[in-house]
Design an enzyme around this catalytic site. Sequence first.
Site, PDB file in Angstrom:
ATOM      1  N   ASN A 197      13.212   8.641  -8.267  1.00 12.72           N
ATOM      2  CA  ASN A 197      13.275   7.438  -7.061  1.00 12.72           C
ATOM      3  C   ASN A 197      12.554   6.699  -6.889  1.00 12.72           C
ATOM      4  O   ASN A 197      12.526   5.398  -6.178  1.00 12.72           O
ATOM      5  CB  ASN A 197      13.019   8.420  -6.006  1.00 12.72           C
ATOM      6  CG  ASN A 197      12.028   9.503  -5.957  1.00 12.72           C
ATOM      7  OD1 ASN A 197      11.221   9.807  -6.837  1.00 12.72           O
ATOM      8  ND2 ASN A 197      10.822   8.571  -4.587  1.00 12.72           N
ATOM      9  N   CYS A 227      17.138   5.522  -3.012  1.00  8.98           N
ATOM     10  CA  CYS A 227      17.538   6.294  -4.226  1.00  8.98           C
ATOM     11  C   CYS A 227      18.864   7.477  -4.499  1.00  8.98           C
ATOM     12  O   CYS A 227      18.764   7.747  -5.413  1.00  8.98           O
ATOM     13  CB  CYS A 227      16.215   7.119  -3.953  1.00  8.98           C
ATOM     14  SG  CYS A 227      15.363   7.639  -2.435  1.00  8.98           S
ATOM     15  N   SER A 278       0.657  -1.152  -0.191  1.00  7.20           N
ATOM     16  CA  SER A 278       0.169   0.119   0.177  1.00  7.20           C
ATOM     17  C   SER A 278       1.203   0.951  -0.510  1.00  7.20           C
ATOM     18  O   SER A 278       0.112   2.400  -0.232  1.00  7.20           O
ATOM     19  CB  SER A 278      -0.931  -0.053   1.476  1.00  7.20           C
ATOM     20  OG  SER A 278       0.232  -0.312   2.126  1.00  7.20           O
ATOM     21  N   GLY A 279       2.514   0.908   0.194  1.00 11.91           N
ATOM     22  CA  GLY A 279       2.944   2.368   0.105  1.00 11.91           C
ATOM     23  C   GLY A 279       2.944   2.352  -1.144  1.00 11.91           C
ATOM     24  O   GLY A 279       2.849   2.544  -2.383  1.00 11.91           O
ATOM     25  N   PHE A 280       4.309   3.642  -1.453  1.00  9.21           N
ATOM     26  CA  PHE A 280       4.604   4.087  -2.480  1.00  9.21           C
ATOM     27  C   PHE A 280       5.775   3.423  -3.252  1.00  9.21           C
ATOM     28  O   PHE A 280       5.293   2.772  -4.544  1.00  9.21           O
ATOM     29  CB  PHE A 280       5.358   6.150  -2.378  1.00  9.21           C
ATOM     30  CG  PHE A 280       4.362   6.831  -1.906  1.00  9.21           C
ATOM     31  CD1 PHE A 280       3.021   6.807  -2.660  1.00  9.21           C
ATOM     32  CD2 PHE A 280       4.596   8.155  -1.506  1.00  9.21           C
ATOM     33  CE1 PHE A 280       2.257   8.141  -2.278  1.00  9.21           C
ATOM     34  CE2 PHE A 280       4.181   8.876  -1.651  1.00  9.21           C
ATOM     35  CZ  PHE A 280       2.995   9.345  -1.716  1.00  9.21           C
ATOM     36  N   THR A 281       6.614   2.911  -2.619  1.00  9.03           N
ATOM     37  CA  THR A 281       7.091   1.478  -3.607  1.00  9.03           C
ATOM     38  C   THR A 281       6.372   0.613  -4.075  1.00  9.03           C
ATOM     39  O   THR A 281       6.559   0.130  -4.758  1.00  9.03           O
ATOM     40  CB  THR A 281       8.839   0.895  -3.476  1.00  9.03           C
ATOM     41  OG1 THR A 281       8.345   0.949  -1.831  1.00  9.03           O
ATOM     42  CG2 THR A 281       9.875   2.881  -3.599  1.00  9.03           C
TER      43      THR A 281
HETATM   44  N1  LIG Z   1      10.278   6.611  -1.594  1.00  4.24           N
HETATM   45  C1  LIG Z   1      11.075   6.462  -2.319  1.00  4.24           C
HETATM   46  O1  LIG Z   1      11.389   6.752  -2.822  1.00  4.24           O
HETATM   47  C2  LIG Z   1      11.793   4.965  -1.566  1.00  4.24           C
HETATM   48  C3  LIG Z   1      12.996   4.970  -2.276  1.00  4.24           C
HETATM   49  C4  LIG Z   1      14.328   3.605  -1.800  1.00  4.24           C
HETATM   50  C5  LIG Z   1      13.941   3.388  -1.238  1.00  4.24           C
HETATM   51  N2  LIG Z   1      12.928   3.209  -0.174  1.00  4.24           N
HETATM   52  C6  LIG Z   1      12.695   2.133   1.197  1.00  4.24           C
HETATM   53  O2  LIG Z   1      11.309   1.250   0.148  1.00  4.24           O
HETATM   54  C7  LIG Z   1      10.594   1.204   1.584  1.00  4.24           C
HETATM   55  C8  LIG Z   1       9.407   1.549   2.040  1.00  4.24           C
HETATM   56  O3  LIG Z   1       9.376   2.891   1.352  1.00  4.24           O
HETATM   57  P1  LIG Z   1       8.087   3.804   0.706  1.00  4.24           P
HETATM   58  O4  LIG Z   1       8.094   4.800   0.667  1.00  4.24           O
HETATM   59  O5  LIG Z   1       6.889   2.878  -0.488  1.00  4.24           O
HETATM   60  O6  LIG Z   1       6.688   3.798   2.224  1.00  4.24           O
HETATM   61  P2  LIG Z   1       6.053   4.058   2.394  1.00  4.24           P
HETATM   62  O7  LIG Z   1       5.161   4.208   1.418  1.00  4.24           O
HETATM   63  O8  LIG Z   1       5.643   4.416   4.058  1.00  4.24           O
HETATM   64  O9  LIG Z   1       4.928   2.534   2.624  1.00  4.24           O
HETATM   65  C9  LIG Z   1       5.024   1.875   3.148  1.00  4.24           C
HETATM   66  C10 LIG Z   1       4.973  -0.201   2.993  1.00  4.24           C
HETATM   67  O10 LIG Z   1       4.764  -0.512   4.528  1.00  4.24           O
HETATM   68  C11 LIG Z   1       4.083  -0.674   5.283  1.00  4.24           C
HETATM   69  N3  LIG Z   1       4.123  -1.150   6.274  1.00  4.24           N
HETATM   70  C12 LIG Z   1       4.113  -0.550   7.676  1.00  4.24           C
HETATM   71  N4  LIG Z   1       5.256  -1.360   8.823  1.00  4.24           N
HETATM   72  C13 LIG Z   1       4.865  -2.636   8.274  1.00  4.24           C
HETATM   73  C14 LIG Z   1       5.518  -3.857   9.298  1.00  4.24           C
HETATM   74  N5  LIG Z   1       5.757  -3.404   9.956  1.00  4.24           N
HETATM   75  N6  LIG Z   1       5.283  -4.900   9.029  1.00  4.24           N
HETATM   76  C15 LIG Z   1       4.414  -4.475   7.159  1.00  4.24           C
HETATM   77  N7  LIG Z   1       3.918  -3.844   6.860  1.00  4.24           N
HETATM   78  C16 LIG Z   1       4.594  -2.228   7.080  1.00  4.24           C
HETATM   79  C17 LIG Z   1       2.546   0.072   5.322  1.00  4.24           C
HETATM   80  O11 LIG Z   1       1.852  -0.495   4.959  1.00  4.24           O
HETATM   81  P3  LIG Z   1       0.807  -0.874   6.173  1.00  4.24           P
HETATM   82  O12 LIG Z   1       1.112  -0.181   7.515  1.00  4.24           O
HETATM   83  O13 LIG Z   1      -0.706  -0.497   6.385  1.00  4.24           O
HETATM   84  O14 LIG Z   1       0.967  -2.669   6.754  1.00  4.24           O
HETATM   85  C18 LIG Z   1       2.922   0.579   3.010  1.00  4.24           C
HETATM   86  O15 LIG Z   1       2.326  -0.433   2.748  1.00  4.24           O
HETATM   87  C19 LIG Z   1      11.616   2.021   3.052  1.00  4.24           C
HETATM   88  O16 LIG Z   1      12.116   0.994   3.518  1.00  4.24           O
HETATM   89  C20 LIG Z   1      12.324   2.866   1.978  1.00  4.24           C
HETATM   90  O17 LIG Z   1      13.457   3.505   2.930  1.00  4.24           O
HETATM   91  C21 LIG Z   1      12.127   4.820  -0.482  1.00  4.24           C
END
Ligand SMILES: NC(=O)c1ccc[n+]([C@@H]2O[C@H](COP(=O)([O-])OP(=O)(O)OC[C@H]3O[C@@H](n4cnc5c(N)ncnc54)[C@H](OP(=O)(O)O)[C@@H]3O)[C@@H](O)[C@H]2O)c1
Length: 347
Positions: free
Chosen positions: A311, A148, A13-16
């Site tokens: 990113n 990123c 459900s998150g961005f990535t």
């Molecule tokens: N955004 C970027 O541009 C980017 C780039 C490179 C790397 N990253 C890395 O990729 C990862 C995800 O980033 P994002 O930006 O997509 O984050 P996000 O939008 O905050 O999404 C996080 C996801 O993880 C789930 N989650 C949170 N806590 C959890 C847990 N304890 N157990 C299971 N699921 C859990 C959340 O859903 P629920 O809370 O509903 O379970 C949500 O689906 C991070 O580690 C980030 O550092 C992000």
Amino acid sequence: MSDQLTAAVVGGSGFTGGELLRLLTGHPDFEVAQATSRQYANKSVGSVHPNLRGTDLRFSAPDDLASVDILFAATPHGVSMQHIDGFQEAADTVVDLSADFRLQTADQYDQWYDGHERPELLEKSVYALPELHREDLPGADLIAAGGCNATATIMGLYPLFQAGILGGDEQVVVDVKVGSSEGGASGGKASSHAERSGIVRPYAPITHRHEAEIEQELGLRVSFTVHAVDMIRGASATCHVFPNERVTKGDLWKAYRGSYEDEPFVRMAAGGGGVYRYPEPKAVAGTNFAEVGFELDPRNKRLVVFSAIDNMMKGSAGQAIHAANIALGLEETAGLDFLGLHPVGAP
Ligand SMILES: NC(=O)c1ccc[n+]([C@@H]2O[C@H](COP(=O)([O-])OP(=O)(O)OC[C@H]3O[C@@H](n4cnc5c(N)ncnc54)[C@H](OP(=O)(O)O)[C@@H]3O)[C@@H](O)[C@H]2O)c1
């Protein structure tokens, strides 16, 4: 029976996670068997990611993982290292998008993060910038997609190392500008529209954690600063490099062509014609391309290197699929072989 490989996205459900689901849905070799979310369990994927409306997948809770060929973890830092046994039980191949398995030693996690719960796994994980570690990916069972800002920086500087223009003791100053999606879907006060709109905010002036990845992969200390700017997608790195020896434009072209000529996801943009003469996040938005370019400043004995990525694509989900393709012996560009839009609004 389908001969597609099954995939799960934990943190769907998150961005990535949303980007992974978009890419996997269009991928010829994968079918999505599961997307997890605690918050949105039982809700349709399209209710969270409007671009995916029409797919019939629903989120499920992460405590009951399906058995799949490959599991992508797109969860906040700390979750994967805590749940890695469950992930590896569910899938032969795990690709983690967080920072949990990017660094190689427990000492690095002590220095840059709050330690590590499963340090014995660190030496087994493969750091996935495919351009640097293509040989290590086939058959890898734990893959850590690069960060990123680190990816943007490494893509810019790597050819200078390969060509011997940088040896490790030169001064390099890196300034990265990033979009708001980097902070994830849950955001915080600083990510609200009112606070974020119109900004050029130095949010990590020193000691950004991605310095550790850059240092690990290039063997070079960089002075690294990150600004949050008014875009949604994109990371743009400007690297000011002060080489020890005189360098010519010819040397630079040779270095960059030598490293990237055959790379399917790297494009050079180094002062050609038109409006977009150098790397530009807008030109790669939604795609897995990294754009790289440079300019020479002989008066100041400086090279300035630019690189731009999306990113959430080359900086995370796209890179993760690219690495998965190589790890599983699929066509390297499968599911990623498309261009972006132009013209397009601020990405
Ligand atoms: N955004 C970027 O541009 C980017 C780039 C490179 C790397 N990253 C890395 O990729 C990862 C995800 O980033 P994002 O930006 O997509 O984050 P996000 O939008 O905050 O999404 C996080 C996801 O993880 C789930 N989650 C949170 N806590 C959890 C847990 N304890 N157990 C299971 N699921 C859990 C959340 O859903 P629920 O809370 O509903 O379970 C949500 O689906 C991070 O580690 C980030 O550092 C992000």
